[in-house]
Design a protein around this motif. Structure first.
Motif, PDB file in Angstrom:
ATOM      1  N   GLU A  47       0.829  -1.201   0.000  1.00  0.00           N
ATOM      2  CA  GLU A  47       0.000   0.000   0.000  1.00  0.00           C
ATOM      3  C   GLU A  47       0.866   1.255   0.000  1.00  0.00           C
ATOM      4  O   GLU A  47       0.581   2.214  -0.721  1.00  0.00           O
ATOM      5  CB  GLU A  47      -0.944  -0.007   1.198  1.00  0.00           C
ATOM      6  CG  GLU A  47      -1.915   1.152   1.162  1.00  0.00           C
ATOM      7  CD  GLU A  47      -2.972   1.066   2.231  1.00  0.00           C
ATOM      8  OE1 GLU A  47      -4.119   1.416   1.923  1.00  0.00           O
ATOM      9  OE2 GLU A  47      -2.659   0.648   3.363  1.00  0.00           O
ATOM     10  N   LEU A  48       1.931   1.249   0.778  1.00  0.00           N
ATOM     11  CA  LEU A  48       2.837   2.394   0.823  1.00  0.00           C
ATOM     12  C   LEU A  48       3.474   2.630  -0.542  1.00  0.00           C
ATOM     13  O   LEU A  48       3.590   3.764  -0.999  1.00  0.00           O
ATOM     14  CB  LEU A  48       3.910   2.192   1.896  1.00  0.00           C
ATOM     15  CG  LEU A  48       4.910   3.333   2.049  1.00  0.00           C
ATOM     16  CD1 LEU A  48       4.206   4.657   2.348  1.00  0.00           C
ATOM     17  CD2 LEU A  48       5.908   3.006   3.149  1.00  0.00           C
ATOM     18  N   GLU A  49       3.853   1.567  -1.214  1.00  0.00           N
ATOM     19  CA  GLU A  49       4.443   1.700  -2.554  1.00  0.00           C
ATOM     20  C   GLU A  49       3.439   2.310  -3.526  1.00  0.00           C
ATOM     21  O   GLU A  49       3.789   3.156  -4.341  1.00  0.00           O
ATOM     22  CB  GLU A  49       4.944   0.337  -3.054  1.00  0.00           C
ATOM     23  CG  GLU A  49       5.802   0.433  -4.278  1.00  0.00           C
ATOM     24  CD  GLU A  49       7.010   1.336  -4.107  1.00  0.00           C
ATOM     25  OE1 GLU A  49       7.321   2.075  -5.063  1.00  0.00           O
ATOM     26  OE2 GLU A  49       7.646   1.325  -3.047  1.00  0.00           O
ATOM     27  N   CYS A  50       2.179   1.891  -3.436  1.00  0.00           N
ATOM     28  CA  CYS A  50       1.130   2.479  -4.284  1.00  0.00           C
ATOM     29  C   CYS A  50       0.977   3.969  -3.992  1.00  0.00           C
ATOM     30  O   CYS A  50       0.888   4.780  -4.916  1.00  0.00           O
ATOM     31  CB  CYS A  50      -0.209   1.782  -4.052  1.00  0.00           C
ATOM     32  SG  CYS A  50      -0.322   0.152  -4.783  1.00  0.00           S
ATOM     33  N   LEU A  51       0.928   4.322  -2.717  1.00  0.00           N
ATOM     34  CA  LEU A  51       0.798   5.732  -2.346  1.00  0.00           C
ATOM     35  C   LEU A  51       1.981   6.548  -2.862  1.00  0.00           C
ATOM     36  O   LEU A  51       1.806   7.658  -3.366  1.00  0.00           O
ATOM     37  CB  LEU A  51       0.677   5.881  -0.829  1.00  0.00           C
ATOM     38  CG  LEU A  51      -0.651   5.453  -0.218  1.00  0.00           C
ATOM     39  CD1 LEU A  51      -0.543   5.374   1.297  1.00  0.00           C
ATOM     40  CD2 LEU A  51      -1.759   6.412  -0.624  1.00  0.00           C
ATOM     41  N   ARG A  52       3.190   5.995  -2.723  1.00  0.00           N
ATOM     42  CA  ARG A  52       4.377   6.708  -3.212  1.00  0.00           C
ATOM     43  C   ARG A  52       4.297   6.965  -4.710  1.00  0.00           C
ATOM     44  O   ARG A  52       4.645   8.042  -5.178  1.00  0.00           O
ATOM     45  CB  ARG A  52       5.636   5.895  -2.909  1.00  0.00           C
ATOM     46  CG  ARG A  52       6.096   5.970  -1.491  1.00  0.00           C
ATOM     47  CD  ARG A  52       7.389   5.182  -1.337  1.00  0.00           C
ATOM     48  NE  ARG A  52       7.791   5.113   0.040  1.00  0.00           N
ATOM     49  CZ  ARG A  52       8.142   3.991   0.669  1.00  0.00           C
ATOM     50  NH1 ARG A  52       8.152   2.837   0.015  1.00  0.00           N
ATOM     51  NH2 ARG A  52       8.504   4.022   1.923  1.00  0.00           N
ATOM     52  N   MET A  54       1.551   7.005  -6.663  1.00  0.00           N
ATOM     53  CA  MET A  54       0.403   7.825  -7.033  1.00  0.00           C
ATOM     54  C   MET A  54       0.550   9.279  -6.605  1.00  0.00           C
ATOM     55  O   MET A  54       0.061  10.174  -7.289  1.00  0.00           O
ATOM     56  CB  MET A  54      -0.877   7.245  -6.421  1.00  0.00           C
ATOM     57  CG  MET A  54      -1.278   5.903  -6.983  1.00  0.00           C
ATOM     58  SD  MET A  54      -2.628   5.131  -6.071  1.00  0.00           S
ATOM     59  CE  MET A  54      -3.963   6.270  -6.348  1.00  0.00           C
ATOM     60  N   TYR A  55       1.196   9.507  -5.459  1.00  0.00           N
ATOM     61  CA  TYR A  55       1.257  10.848  -4.887  1.00  0.00           C
ATOM     62  C   TYR A  55       2.693  11.323  -4.722  1.00  0.00           C
ATOM     63  O   TYR A  55       3.037  11.950  -3.734  1.00  0.00           O
ATOM     64  CB  TYR A  55       0.497  10.896  -3.558  1.00  0.00           C
ATOM     65  CG  TYR A  55      -0.944  10.540  -3.753  1.00  0.00           C
ATOM     66  CD1 TYR A  55      -1.831  11.463  -4.289  1.00  0.00           C
ATOM     67  CD2 TYR A  55      -1.410   9.264  -3.471  1.00  0.00           C
ATOM     68  CE1 TYR A  55      -3.149  11.132  -4.506  1.00  0.00           C
ATOM     69  CE2 TYR A  55      -2.737   8.930  -3.693  1.00  0.00           C
ATOM     70  CZ  TYR A  55      -3.590   9.865  -4.213  1.00  0.00           C
ATOM     71  OH  TYR A  55      -4.895   9.531  -4.445  1.00  0.00           O
ATOM     72  N   GLU A  56       3.507  11.020  -5.711  1.00  0.00           N
ATOM     73  CA  GLU A  56       4.910  11.424  -5.684  1.00  0.00           C
ATOM     74  C   GLU A  56       4.980  12.945  -5.510  1.00  0.00           C
ATOM     75  O   GLU A  56       4.331  13.703  -6.213  1.00  0.00           O
ATOM     76  CB  GLU A  56       5.591  11.017  -6.986  1.00  0.00           C
ATOM     77  CG  GLU A  56       7.074  11.257  -6.979  1.00  0.00           C
ATOM     78  CD  GLU A  56       7.736  10.762  -8.249  1.00  0.00           C
ATOM     79  OE1 GLU A  56       8.850  11.202  -8.502  1.00  0.00           O
ATOM     80  OE2 GLU A  56       7.138   9.952  -8.970  1.00  0.00           O
ATOM     81  N   VAL A  70      -0.332  13.428   3.580  1.00  0.00           N
ATOM     82  CA  VAL A  70      -0.619  13.730   2.185  1.00  0.00           C
ATOM     83  C   VAL A  70      -1.634  14.867   2.147  1.00  0.00           C
ATOM     84  O   VAL A  70      -2.580  14.897   2.936  1.00  0.00           O
ATOM     85  CB  VAL A  70      -1.113  12.485   1.414  1.00  0.00           C
ATOM     86  CG1 VAL A  70      -2.434  11.987   1.920  1.00  0.00           C
ATOM     87  CG2 VAL A  70      -1.158  12.754  -0.078  1.00  0.00           C
ATOM     88  N   ASP A  71      -1.380  15.827   1.249  1.00  0.00           N
ATOM     89  CA  ASP A  71      -2.312  16.932   1.049  1.00  0.00           C
ATOM     90  C   ASP A  71      -3.417  16.468   0.124  1.00  0.00           C
ATOM     91  O   ASP A  71      -3.158  15.869  -0.918  1.00  0.00           O
ATOM     92  CB  ASP A  71      -1.599  18.134   0.420  1.00  0.00           C
ATOM     93  CG  ASP A  71      -0.555  18.726   1.353  1.00  0.00           C
ATOM     94  OD1 ASP A  71      -0.787  18.723   2.567  1.00  0.00           O
ATOM     95  OD2 ASP A  71       0.480  19.182   0.845  1.00  0.00           O
ATOM     96  N   ILE A  72      -4.632  16.756   0.512  1.00  0.00           N
ATOM     97  CA  ILE A  72      -5.788  16.424  -0.315  1.00  0.00           C
ATOM     98  C   ILE A  72      -6.390  17.744  -0.788  1.00  0.00           C
ATOM     99  O   ILE A  72      -7.007  18.465   0.003  1.00  0.00           O
ATOM    100  CB  ILE A  72      -6.831  15.609   0.477  1.00  0.00           C
ATOM    101  CG1 ILE A  72      -6.177  14.344   1.020  1.00  0.00           C
ATOM    102  CG2 ILE A  72      -8.040  15.302  -0.387  1.00  0.00           C
ATOM    103  CD1 ILE A  72      -7.038  13.571   1.985  1.00  0.00           C
ATOM    104  N   PRO A  73      -6.154  18.079  -2.052  1.00  0.00           N
ATOM    105  CA  PRO A  73      -6.706  19.345  -2.548  1.00  0.00           C
ATOM    106  C   PRO A  73      -8.218  19.244  -2.726  1.00  0.00           C
ATOM    107  O   PRO A  73      -8.739  18.221  -3.150  1.00  0.00           O
ATOM    108  CB  PRO A  73      -5.999  19.542  -3.895  1.00  0.00           C
ATOM    109  CG  PRO A  73      -5.588  18.176  -4.309  1.00  0.00           C
ATOM    110  CD  PRO A  73      -5.405  17.368  -3.061  1.00  0.00           C
TER     111      PRO A  73
END
Length: 150
Positions: A47-52, A54-56, A70-73
């Motif tokens: 999951e962490l790898e996916c987040l990294r 997707m939200y680089e 993580v910032d959520i605009p």
């Protein structure tokens, strides 16, 4: 297998010792717990790898990766919202919400992530409702959920 031992004042061995041999189909609880912890660690890493990926650039890892932010605009309607502060006002079209997450060794198999929503503009009632909804989402699936939350 049951063994009776004669009492001996110097010996602290129990008088009755019960040993259950493992038979085919029985499980070693410690081995099961280790496997579960390994499964949880693998799920967290994926999951962490996916987040990294997707939200680089938007994902911040703090405390050596133990805490994620993580910032959520949030985009408002085209015309935005007029915000006044004293004599000055401005039209706001975008707001930020920060999702701060820490995960326990048991996440995602048996425990929800520890998380907070950080915002200067979110009122307490809406904040509490969002937290409750996020917990309910995890309880419904009890699997990695952070990608879905973001």
């Amino acid at each position: 297998q049951v063994q009776l031992r004669p009492p001996d004042a110097a010996d602290r061995t129990p008088l009755l010792e019960v040993r259950m041999p493992l038979t085919e189909g029985s499980t070693d609880l410690a081995a099961t717990e280790r496997a579960t912890m390994t499964d949880a660690a693998e799920a967290r890493a994926q999951e962490l790898e996916c987040l990294r990926s997707m939200y680089e650039g938007e994902l911040r890892e703090l405390d050596g990766g133990a805490l994620l932010e993580v910032d959520i605009p949030i985009s408002l309607a085209d015309e935005g919202v007029l915000v006044a502060c004293g004599a000055q006002s401005a039209r706001v079209r975008h707001l930020a919400l920060v999702l701060r997450v820490g995960v326990s060794p048991n996440y995602p198999l048996t425990s929800a992530p520890d998380f907070a929503l950080v915002s200067a503009w979110l009122d307490a009632r809406t904040h509490a409702r969002l937290l409750s909804e996020l917990i309910a989402e995890w309880e419904a699936v009890r699997e990695p959920i952070l990608v879905g939350w973001v």
